[in-house]
Write an enzyme that holds these catalytic residues in place. Structure first.
Site, PDB file in Angstrom:
ATOM      1  N   CYS A 128    -109.660  13.577   1.341  1.00  0.00           N
ATOM      2  CA  CYS A 128    -108.562  14.379   1.913  1.00  0.00           C
ATOM      3  C   CYS A 128    -108.188  13.660   3.201  1.00  0.00           C
ATOM      4  O   CYS A 128    -108.682  13.990   4.274  1.00  0.00           O
ATOM      5  CB  CYS A 128    -109.028  15.802   2.205  1.00  0.00           C
ATOM      6  N   ALA A 129    -107.326  12.691   3.105  1.00  0.00           N
ATOM      7  CA  ALA A 129    -107.263  11.678   4.157  1.00  0.00           C
ATOM      8  C   ALA A 129    -106.135  11.859   5.162  1.00  0.00           C
ATOM      9  O   ALA A 129    -106.206  11.328   6.270  1.00  0.00           O
ATOM     10  CB  ALA A 129    -107.144  10.298   3.514  1.00  0.00           C
ATOM     11  N   ALA A 130    -105.076  12.561   4.791  1.00  0.00           N
ATOM     12  CA  ALA A 130    -103.907  12.613   5.679  1.00  0.00           C
ATOM     13  C   ALA A 130    -104.191  13.496   6.904  1.00  0.00           C
ATOM     14  O   ALA A 130    -104.917  14.473   6.782  1.00  0.00           O
ATOM     15  CB  ALA A 130    -102.720  13.172   4.911  1.00  0.00           C
ATOM     16  N   CYS A 150    -113.088  21.019  10.415  1.00  0.00           N
ATOM     17  CA  CYS A 150    -112.834  21.372  11.822  1.00  0.00           C
ATOM     18  C   CYS A 150    -112.826  22.892  11.919  1.00  0.00           C
ATOM     19  O   CYS A 150    -111.966  23.473  12.566  1.00  0.00           O
ATOM     20  CB  CYS A 150    -111.540  20.736  12.330  1.00  0.00           C
TER      21      CYS A 150
HETATM   22  C1  LIG Z   1    -108.648  18.277   7.495  1.00  0.00           C
HETATM   23  S1  LIG Z   1    -107.236  17.555   6.819  1.00  0.00           S
HETATM   24  C2  LIG Z   1    -107.723  15.891   6.690  1.00  0.00           C
HETATM   25  C3  LIG Z   1    -107.651  15.139   7.984  1.00  0.00           C
HETATM   26  C4  LIG Z   1    -107.890  13.677   7.785  1.00  0.00           C
HETATM   27  N1  LIG Z   1    -109.183  13.416   7.192  1.00  0.00           N
HETATM   28  C5  LIG Z   1    -107.777  12.895   9.075  1.00  0.00           C
HETATM   29  O1  LIG Z   1    -108.780  12.591   9.692  1.00  0.00           O
HETATM   30  O2  LIG Z   1    -106.652  12.562   9.480  1.00  0.00           O
HETATM   31  C6  LIG Z   1    -107.278  18.101   5.182  1.00  0.00           C
HETATM   32  C7  LIG Z   1    -106.284  17.437   4.265  1.00  0.00           C
HETATM   33  O3  LIG Z   1    -106.583  17.861   2.952  1.00  0.00           O
HETATM   34  C8  LIG Z   1    -105.388  17.869   2.217  1.00  0.00           C
HETATM   35  N2  LIG Z   1    -105.656  18.677   1.021  1.00  0.00           N
HETATM   36  C9  LIG Z   1    -105.575  20.007   0.843  1.00  0.00           C
HETATM   37  N3  LIG Z   1    -105.970  20.338  -0.385  1.00  0.00           N
HETATM   38  C10 LIG Z   1    -106.321  19.201  -1.003  1.00  0.00           C
HETATM   39  C11 LIG Z   1    -106.802  18.891  -2.296  1.00  0.00           C
HETATM   40  N4  LIG Z   1    -107.026  19.839  -3.189  1.00  0.00           N
HETATM   41  N5  LIG Z   1    -107.026  17.608  -2.581  1.00  0.00           N
HETATM   42  C12 LIG Z   1    -106.793  16.629  -1.683  1.00  0.00           C
HETATM   43  N6  LIG Z   1    -106.343  16.870  -0.447  1.00  0.00           N
HETATM   44  C13 LIG Z   1    -106.108  18.143  -0.112  1.00  0.00           C
HETATM   45  C14 LIG Z   1    -104.368  18.409   3.176  1.00  0.00           C
HETATM   46  O4  LIG Z   1    -103.078  17.992   2.798  1.00  0.00           O
HETATM   47  C15 LIG Z   1    -104.833  17.791   4.483  1.00  0.00           C
HETATM   48  O5  LIG Z   1    -104.103  16.636   4.744  1.00  0.00           O
END
Ligand SMILES: C[S@@+](CC[C@H](N)C(=O)[O-])C[C@H]1O[C@@H](n2cnc3c(N)ncnc32)[C@H](O)[C@@H]1O
Length: 880
Positions: free
Chosen positions: A203-205, A350
């Site tokens: 979950c990288a964005a 977080c």
């Molecule tokens: C805590 S944020 C990640 C922050 C990121 N790791 C960073 O350091 O910039 C959680 C992310 O999970 C994504 N997300 C939510 N549900 C998801 C899923 N089922 N599979 C993959 N990504 C998901 C969201 O879009 C969001 O960008």
């Protein structure tokens, strides 16, 4: 590598991204408040704070009685600490940033911070305020992460602070530093990533941690050499994926693939069913996607970011964490399945909430993967079926032992972490539940056994006291019927005096970071080690979870081709096209309701990758002529089964590739052929050619053989761009080297290179276009005139570089892409990059021996406000 070659579009994305942007200062004070956190402005400790996202400038309320009640009940901190904890949560977060160690000038940037800004600010009286204005984060290696903490008032009064502020904004835009919350930098540090590792960031964005992971992969690699590892960065949300792509472009990496999947269904591209293809492909190096390291930074309620995002105070309720628990478990278990034996996985959030943290970890440690799958299966059907027909969870625990929870707290001794909790309760609809047996039947689809410390099912905990089942009413401490369906107002429920279950698992190995320990945000981290293969999954048909009564805001999604896999990520059933309705109790996102809705799996992004990448140095022209545009409308691109996504095509146009190799004199030793890809099916109109590392090449080949299971949003390093100006099209080679690709290819080219003296190099950066006859060094002009028409590279001559203590002998060359026109040499670097490079070069070469060079360095570096953001184009359309 790093720090160069960003488009205007990309910079705009940076500015829009709350997490990663140093916003340009406006005259408006409110805007400044988002630029740098200003705790000392909150002088009266009011329970309000301002935020630029709040259009009316109304202060946010920074209290929520339900929050207080919940976390007091969870004993998240001791009662004596509560006031300090909650006060700290109400103050804005100090700003933090990282120096990008992949940037060519990272050592200089660090020296500027250590020797210039930190010392100057320490020496000055900063308004008698005791707050240290800037300091390195003590637990981050090599002084590469910093925290700044000063008020708008101080900024206005103190010239060094104002200069520092401008410096930060410029370096952020250039890509030499990245703004990132301090605690968010922690998880990658525990992942122990090495250059040869295959890493999955599930979950990288928006990509802050992906950037760190890439830096780790690239650590110690020589200029022009690529590491053998790679990173796959995945996110479900298309918009957030785009942020991630722009963010990681600053790394200029050929070792990254960005994908767009639900992490819980991330494909493994296993080739077991494709033995024929394997036989035909002798050179295939991998037959399945498995990772040495997995980062599972899951979507969560985000209440650990309250100091940065005070709007969460208003929205917070205990249902957020409960609703996310199931998804978090699913994502984590998929991560464990894709992890190699011996590999390490980090689960992080977080959030402060034990239901999103320790409960998720406990579920996995207790029953491991096989057990979790079955538990999820049980959970989905519990509401329909009598527990006695289901596999008793006692049996499932026997599957344990494949995963261990590591205690790594001593690996960063300066970081203050607390051990994970071993006891907690679950709150639902205003009721506290200490054990699953107490949960009334009608809530058991929402509150699952895995949320409790023991993880025990109804059968195990109830000791066959089926009062609830048989309709007997039990009463809670308030005399309320505990099993009668009733709507309980979350805000009025009393805190029950329940004795919480205590887990017998080593959950104290988990790490909790609480805000008041080191003036930070809150974070949770657990580190897993995979000891052995996970037990094979019983032929369990994964079914959609039942839509619960709390799932009113969930969106049904269309999931194409759910690839069934066993517990070790092996495909069970490939190429089955069907639709599944997925419902989740809450929407996802790191901070709920952050304005970025969940994107459906099939999206028509409407734009090709090429279109999305705005031209940096020339206007877009050839897309319109391309086959992608039919009767004024773009034909929908197709990547295997993925509609709306550009295909990934290996670029094998022999004649063009040979022309490029010949023109630039690319050495045979450089792995070139077979490493080029494009995102355009029409080979006659390819505008950009991307380069991929060996590791990425292997994954792409595997993916092709496995039926394009990966939905690839972005891959490869932009190495060449078609020069479509009139003069460009008459050049012997119409593909110029892009500024992103230059650092990698430079050590491997033997032609079209010029070495410039410091004065001529600086003049080029200043004037952008110089006639052959006008160079200070006539020899340079003559050599330039003898090059072939087209792209060339101008390198700052080594003799003219003053190597200070900070610059190693083997420091990467300083070089820029240029165009050798009919009479001139023209610079093809953005104005912002020219400005920054001019400052850096001035510092490197402006010495007493070279008095003719103006001393513009430091002032230019710090005076970011003089730089016009929109002045990106430096290569004129007509090149001479
Ligand atoms: C805590 S944020 C990640 C922050 C990121 N790791 C960073 O350091 O910039 C959680 C992310 O999970 C994504 N997300 C939510 N549900 C998801 C899923 N089922 N599979 C993959 N990504 C998901 C969201 O879009 C969001 O960008």
């Amino acid at each position: 590598m790093g720090g160069r070659g960003r488009s205007r579009t990309q910079r705009k994305h940076f500015r829009q991204n709350r997490e990663n942007v140093w916003k340009r200062s406006k005259s408006n004070d409110h805007d400044d408040s988002t630029t740098i956190a200003t705790p000392s402005d909150d002088a009266n400790n009011k329970v309000t704070t301002t935020n630029a996202n709040n259009p009316s400038w109304e202060p946010f309320a920074t209290q929520n009685p339900i929050f207080d009640e919940y976390y007091k009940g969870q004993e998240i901190v001791s009662p004596e600490e509560w006031d300090t904890f909650i006060q700290c949560l109400r103050t804005p977060l100090p700003a933090a940033f990282r120096i990008n160690s992949s940037s060519q000038f990272y050592v200089d940037v660090r020296l500027q911070l250590e020797n210039d800004f930190m010392k100057s600010l320490q020496a000055e009286d900063t308004d008698g305020n005791e707050v240290e204005p800037i300091k390195p984060l003590p637990w981050y290696p090599e002084n590469l992460a910093w925290q700044s903490n000063f008020s708008r008032n101080q900024l206005r009064k103190n010239q060094t602070l104002a200069r520092f502020h401008e410096f930060l904004k410029l370096e952020n835009e250039i890509g030499n530093i990245t703004r990132q919350e301090a605690v968010s930098m922690v998880p990658p540090l525990f992942l122990d990533v090495r250059p040869e590792h295959f890493v999955l960031d599930m979950c990288a964005a928006p990509g802050s941690k992906t950037f760190q992971l890439l830096e780790m992969i690239y650590k110690l690699t020589e200029p022009g050499i690529l590491p053998s590892g790679m990173v796959i960065a995945n996110d479900l949300d298309v918009q957030r994926c785009n942020l991630l792509i722009h963010q990681t472009k600053r790394m200029c990496t050929a070792n990254l693939i960005v994908t767009n999947h639900e992490a819980q269904h991330f494909p493994s591209c296993h080739l077991r069913n494709h033995s024929r293809e394997i036989e035909n492909t002798k050179e295939l190096h991998i037959s399945q996607l498995q990772f040495d390291r997995v980062l599972c930074d899951v979507p969560c309620s985000g209440d650990g970011t309250l100091r940065k995002a005070p709007d969460i105070w208003r929205k917070w309720n205990s249902g957020m964490g409960n609703g996310l628990h199931g998804l978090q478990v699913q994502i984590a278990m998929r991560g464990l399945a894709l992890l190699k034996v011996g590999g390490r996985m980090i689960y992080s959030t977080c959030s402060i909430n034990p239901v999103e943290n320790e409960a998720v970890v406990a579920e996995r440690v207790t029953v491991n993967f096989c057990g979790i799958v079955c538990i999820l299966f049980l959970t989905c059907f519990y509401v329909f079926m009598d527990a006695k027909y289901l596999i008793p969870p006692k049996l499932l625990r026997r599957c344990g032992g494949a995963i261990e929870l590591l205690d790594v707290s001593t690996e960063l001794p300066q970081l203050i972490c607390r051990p994970g909790l071993k006891k907690w309760k679950v709150r639902d609809k205003g009721q506290w539940w200490a054990s699953y047996k107490d949960v009334p039947k009608y809530r058991r689809s929402v509150v699952t056994s895995g949320m409790f410390p023991s993880g025990k099912s109804y059968e195990e905990t109830s000791e066959h006291d089926h009062g609830i089942e048989t309709g007997q009413l039990s009463e809670n401490s308030d005399g309320n019927s505990a099993n009668r369906p009733q709507v309980v107002d979350d805000s009025v429920a009393p805190l029950n005096d329940l004795e919480a279950e205590v887990s017998d698992l080593p959950l104290d190995h988990c790490m909790r970071i609480v805000p008041h320990d080191q003036n930070s945000g809150a974070f949770f981290i657990a580190v897993f080690h995979k000891l052995s293969s996970l037990p094979p999954l019983a032929a369990t048909e994964k079914k959609p979870e039942k839509k619960t009564e709390d799932s009113s805001n969930s969106q049904p999604q269309k999931l194409v081709t759910e690839v069934k896999e066993d517990s070790n990520g092996n495909d069970i059933n490939l190429n089955v096209e069907r639709e599944v309705q997925i419902s989740e109790a809450t929407p996802d996102g790191d901070v709920l309701d952050d304005g970025m809705g969940e994107a459906p799996m099939e999206t028509d992004q409407n734009k090709t990758t090429e279109e999305n990448e705005k031209e940096e140095t020339q206007p877009s022209s050839d897309v319109k002529n391309g086959a992608n545009v039919v009767a004024g409308k773009r034909k929908l691109q197709m990547q295997g089964r993925w509609r709306g996504v550009d295909p990934v095509i290996f670029y094998k146009e022999e004649a063009v590739v040979n022309r490029i190799m010949e023109f630039y004199g690319i050495k045979e030793s450089f792995p070139f052929k077979g490493h080029l890809i494009t995102r355009n099916e029409d080979m006659n109109h390819v505008k950009r050619i991307y380069y991929v590392s060996n590791s990425v090449k292997d994954v792409l080949e595997l993916n092709l053989l496995a039926g394009q299971q990966l939905k690839i949003a972005s891959v490869g390093l932009k190495m060449f761009e078609r020069q479509s100006s009139k003069e460009g099209s008459t050049a012997p080679c119409i593909f110029r080297i892009s500024s992103e690709g230059l650092p990698l290819i430079l050590p491997h080219i033997t032609k079209q290179i010029l070495y410039a003296s410091a004065i001529d190099f600086k003049h080029l950066l200043q004037y952008k276009s110089i006639k052959f006859a006008d160079f200070v060094n006539p020899d340079f002009g003559e050599k330039a005139s003898k090059l072939m028409l087209g792209c060339c590279v101008v390198v700052l001559s080594r003799e003219d570089r003053v190597l200070s203590d900070s610059t190693q002998e083997d420091a990467a060359p300083i070089a820029i892409g240029c165009w050798r026109g009919r009479t001139n040499v023209n610079v093809m670097v953005t104005a912002l990059d020219c400005q920054e490079l001019l400052g850096r070069v001035s510092m490197l070469v402006a010495t007493e021996d070279n008095p003719s060079i103006p001393q513009v360095g430091k002032e230019e570096m710090a005076n970011g406000s003089e730089i016009k953001e929109d002045s990106t184009t430096v290569a004129p359309a007509t090149l001479d």
